[in-house]
Design a protein around this motif. Structure first.
Motif, PDB file in Angstrom:
ATOM      1  N   MET A   1       1.020  -1.073  -0.042  1.00  0.00           N
ATOM      2  CA  MET A   1      -0.034  -0.023  -0.153  1.00  0.00           C
ATOM      3  C   MET A   1       0.947   1.266  -0.032  1.00  0.00           C
ATOM      4  O   MET A   1       1.537   1.515   0.888  1.00  0.00           O
ATOM      5  CB  MET A   1      -0.924   0.010   1.146  1.00  0.00           C
ATOM      6  N   SER A   2       0.630   2.032  -0.801  1.00  0.00           N
ATOM      7  CA  SER A   2       1.362   3.341  -0.818  1.00  0.00           C
ATOM      8  C   SER A   2       0.520   4.603  -0.945  1.00  0.00           C
ATOM      9  O   SER A   2      -0.552   4.650  -1.423  1.00  0.00           O
ATOM     10  CB  SER A   2       2.323   3.425  -2.459  1.00  0.00           C
ATOM     11  N   LEU A   3       0.801   5.200   0.064  1.00  0.00           N
ATOM     12  CA  LEU A   3      -0.054   6.357   0.458  1.00  0.00           C
ATOM     13  C   LEU A   3       0.920   7.775   0.367  1.00  0.00           C
ATOM     14  O   LEU A   3       2.013   7.833   0.386  1.00  0.00           O
ATOM     15  CB  LEU A   3      -0.293   6.397   1.978  1.00  0.00           C
ATOM     16  N   ALA A   4       0.136   8.617  -0.008  1.00  0.00           N
ATOM     17  CA  ALA A   4       0.535  10.032  -0.201  1.00  0.00           C
ATOM     18  C   ALA A   4       1.000  10.611   1.064  1.00  0.00           C
ATOM     19  O   ALA A   4       0.476   9.900   2.053  1.00  0.00           O
ATOM     20  CB  ALA A   4      -0.522  11.095  -0.952  1.00  0.00           C
ATOM     21  N   PRO A   5       2.026  11.445   1.129  1.00  0.00           N
ATOM     22  CA  PRO A   5       2.481  11.848   2.443  1.00  0.00           C
ATOM     23  C   PRO A   5       1.632  12.215   3.642  1.00  0.00           C
ATOM     24  O   PRO A   5       1.911  11.900   4.564  1.00  0.00           O
ATOM     25  CB  PRO A   5       3.276  13.162   2.108  1.00  0.00           C
ATOM     26  N   SER A   6       0.286  12.802   3.299  1.00  0.00           N
ATOM     27  CA  SER A   6      -0.360  13.129   4.384  1.00  0.00           C
ATOM     28  C   SER A   6      -1.855  12.244   4.591  1.00  0.00           C
ATOM     29  O   SER A   6      -2.198  12.243   5.291  1.00  0.00           O
ATOM     30  CB  SER A   6      -0.918  14.534   4.205  1.00  0.00           C
ATOM     31  N   ASP A   7      -1.715  11.230   3.397  1.00  0.00           N
ATOM     32  CA  ASP A   7      -2.969  10.432   3.469  1.00  0.00           C
ATOM     33  C   ASP A   7      -2.676   9.555   4.665  1.00  0.00           C
ATOM     34  O   ASP A   7      -3.998   8.910   5.003  1.00  0.00           O
ATOM     35  CB  ASP A   7      -3.049   9.723   2.169  1.00  0.00           C
ATOM     36  N   TRP A   8      -1.547   8.986   4.897  1.00  0.00           N
ATOM     37  CA  TRP A   8      -1.250   7.969   6.030  1.00  0.00           C
ATOM     38  C   TRP A   8      -2.066   8.355   7.294  1.00  0.00           C
ATOM     39  O   TRP A   8      -2.797   7.604   8.039  1.00  0.00           O
ATOM     40  CB  TRP A   8      -0.090   7.712   6.361  1.00  0.00           C
ATOM     41  N   THR A   9      -2.371   9.785   7.570  1.00  0.00           N
ATOM     42  CA  THR A   9      -2.953  10.046   8.902  1.00  0.00           C
ATOM     43  C   THR A   9      -4.660   9.759   9.124  1.00  0.00           C
ATOM     44  O   THR A   9      -5.055   9.342  10.042  1.00  0.00           O
ATOM     45  CB  THR A   9      -2.969  11.587   8.992  1.00  0.00           C
ATOM     46  N   LEU A  10      -5.044   9.419   7.853  1.00  0.00           N
ATOM     47  CA  LEU A  10      -6.529   9.096   7.616  1.00  0.00           C
ATOM     48  C   LEU A  10      -6.840   7.899   8.315  1.00  0.00           C
ATOM     49  O   LEU A  10      -7.718   7.160   8.475  1.00  0.00           O
ATOM     50  CB  LEU A  10      -6.971   9.284   6.299  1.00  0.00           C
ATOM     51  N   GLU A  11      -5.650   7.068   8.211  1.00  0.00           N
ATOM     52  CA  GLU A  11      -5.847   5.497   8.656  1.00  0.00           C
ATOM     53  C   GLU A  11      -5.026   5.278  10.144  1.00  0.00           C
ATOM     54  O   GLU A  11      -5.051   4.169  10.576  1.00  0.00           O
ATOM     55  CB  GLU A  11      -5.305   4.636   7.529  1.00  0.00           C
ATOM     56  N   ALA A  12      -4.733   6.220  10.725  1.00  0.00           N
ATOM     57  CA  ALA A  12      -3.776   6.152  12.080  1.00  0.00           C
ATOM     58  C   ALA A  12      -5.048   5.710  12.960  1.00  0.00           C
ATOM     59  O   ALA A  12      -6.007   6.210  13.071  1.00  0.00           O
ATOM     60  CB  ALA A  12      -3.154   7.524  12.346  1.00  0.00           C
ATOM     61  N   CYS A  14      -4.901   6.547  15.849  1.00  0.00           N
ATOM     62  CA  CYS A  14      -4.987   7.576  17.075  1.00  0.00           C
ATOM     63  C   CYS A  14      -5.560   8.691  16.506  1.00  0.00           C
ATOM     64  O   CYS A  14      -5.956   9.737  17.309  1.00  0.00           O
ATOM     65  CB  CYS A  14      -3.419   8.172  17.379  1.00  0.00           C
ATOM     66  N   GLN A  15      -6.384   8.683  15.049  1.00  0.00           N
ATOM     67  CA  GLN A  15      -6.871   9.679  14.593  1.00  0.00           C
ATOM     68  C   GLN A  15      -7.930  10.083  15.690  1.00  0.00           C
ATOM     69  O   GLN A  15      -8.999   9.323  15.916  1.00  0.00           O
ATOM     70  CB  GLN A  15      -7.510   9.454  13.285  1.00  0.00           C
ATOM     71  N   GLY A  16      -8.319  11.545  15.881  1.00  0.00           N
ATOM     72  CA  GLY A  16      -9.192  11.900  16.591  1.00  0.00           C
ATOM     73  C   GLY A  16      -8.655  11.806  18.226  1.00  0.00           C
ATOM     74  O   GLY A  16      -9.423  12.558  19.099  1.00  0.00           O
ATOM     75  N   SER A  17      -7.459  11.363  18.511  1.00  0.00           N
ATOM     76  CA  SER A  17      -7.116  11.360  20.057  1.00  0.00           C
ATOM     77  C   SER A  17      -5.578  11.747  19.991  1.00  0.00           C
ATOM     78  O   SER A  17      -4.861  11.232  21.057  1.00  0.00           O
ATOM     79  CB  SER A  17      -7.030   9.938  20.556  1.00  0.00           C
ATOM     80  N   ALA A  18      -5.145  12.728  19.134  1.00  0.00           N
ATOM     81  CA  ALA A  18      -3.882  12.981  19.218  1.00  0.00           C
ATOM     82  C   ALA A  18      -3.392  13.757  20.452  1.00  0.00           C
ATOM     83  O   ALA A  18      -2.274  13.622  20.807  1.00  0.00           O
ATOM     84  CB  ALA A  18      -3.611  14.259  18.096  1.00  0.00           C
ATOM     85  N   ASP A  19      -4.193  14.598  21.276  1.00  0.00           N
ATOM     86  CA  ASP A  19      -3.924  14.980  22.437  1.00  0.00           C
ATOM     87  C   ASP A  19      -3.581  13.810  23.478  1.00  0.00           C
ATOM     88  O   ASP A  19      -2.505  14.055  24.260  1.00  0.00           O
ATOM     89  CB  ASP A  19      -4.865  15.702  23.133  1.00  0.00           C
ATOM     90  N   SER A  20      -3.816  12.674  23.341  1.00  0.00           N
ATOM     91  CA  SER A  20      -3.328  11.614  24.189  1.00  0.00           C
ATOM     92  C   SER A  20      -1.937  11.110  23.874  1.00  0.00           C
ATOM     93  O   SER A  20      -1.359  10.552  24.513  1.00  0.00           O
ATOM     94  CB  SER A  20      -4.338  10.425  24.135  1.00  0.00           C
ATOM     95  N   LEU A  21      -1.519  11.694  22.864  1.00  0.00           N
ATOM     96  CA  LEU A  21      -0.084  11.104  22.363  1.00  0.00           C
ATOM     97  C   LEU A  21       1.009  12.304  22.789  1.00  0.00           C
ATOM     98  O   LEU A  21       2.152  11.858  22.783  1.00  0.00           O
ATOM     99  CB  LEU A  21       0.134  10.935  21.154  1.00  0.00           C
ATOM    100  N   PHE A  22       0.671  13.227  23.335  1.00  0.00           N
ATOM    101  CA  PHE A  22       1.458  14.437  23.863  1.00  0.00           C
ATOM    102  C   PHE A  22       1.451  14.552  25.210  1.00  0.00           C
ATOM    103  O   PHE A  22       1.060  15.519  25.751  1.00  0.00           O
ATOM    104  CB  PHE A  22       0.959  15.732  23.360  1.00  0.00           C
ATOM    105  N   VAL A  23       2.124  13.484  26.100  1.00  0.00           N
ATOM    106  CA  VAL A  23       2.024  13.086  27.466  1.00  0.00           C
ATOM    107  C   VAL A  23       3.493  13.147  27.924  1.00  0.00           C
ATOM    108  O   VAL A  23       4.330  13.081  27.061  1.00  0.00           O
ATOM    109  CB  VAL A  23       1.174  12.126  28.039  1.00  0.00           C
ATOM    110  N   GLU A  24       3.527  12.941  29.332  1.00  0.00           N
ATOM    111  CA  GLU A  24       4.954  12.855  29.764  1.00  0.00           C
ATOM    112  C   GLU A  24       4.904  12.002  30.666  1.00  0.00           C
ATOM    113  O   GLU A  24       4.218  11.337  31.231  1.00  0.00           O
ATOM    114  CB  GLU A  24       5.317  14.326  30.329  1.00  0.00           C
ATOM    115  N   GLY A  25       6.416  11.357  30.818  1.00  0.00           N
ATOM    116  CA  GLY A  25       6.603  10.522  31.899  1.00  0.00           C
ATOM    117  C   GLY A  25       6.014   8.967  31.553  1.00  0.00           C
ATOM    118  O   GLY A  25       5.887   8.609  30.508  1.00  0.00           O
TER     119      GLY A  25
END
Length: 92
Positions: A1-12, A14-25
């Protein structure tokens, strides 16, 4: 599967939950769990490494892990090329 540079985000996963990925510790361990089994994990990691993104969990790696990888693998010019087999863009 070959995705355009920004298209991969549509299949992530974590889509819609990005804030939970910017945590510490210790919360980073939980954030990394979301990356397991993600179909576009390598795309995400390549994006973070190629663009030197300093914050958050990307492709299952914390910022500390990515910094270490960049320090020890100074020979890599394009992480997208290495991880995804994509040609690197011509740099004039």
């Amino acid at each position: 599967m070959s995705l355009a540079p920004s298209d991969w985000t549509l299949e992530a996963r974590c889509q819609g939950s990005a804030d939970s990925l910017f945590v510490e510790g210790a919360q980073q361990k939980k954030a990394r769990q979301l990356c397991r089994g993600c179909a576009v994990r390598s795309h995400c990691l390549a994006e973070a490494l190629d663009n030197r993104i300093e914050w958050g969990v990307w492709g299952g790696m914390t910022e500390r892990e990515r910094r270490h990888l960049l320090r020890v693998r100074t020979d890599v010019e394009s992480w997208a090329s290495l991880l995804l087999g994509q040609k690197s863009p011509d740099r004039s």
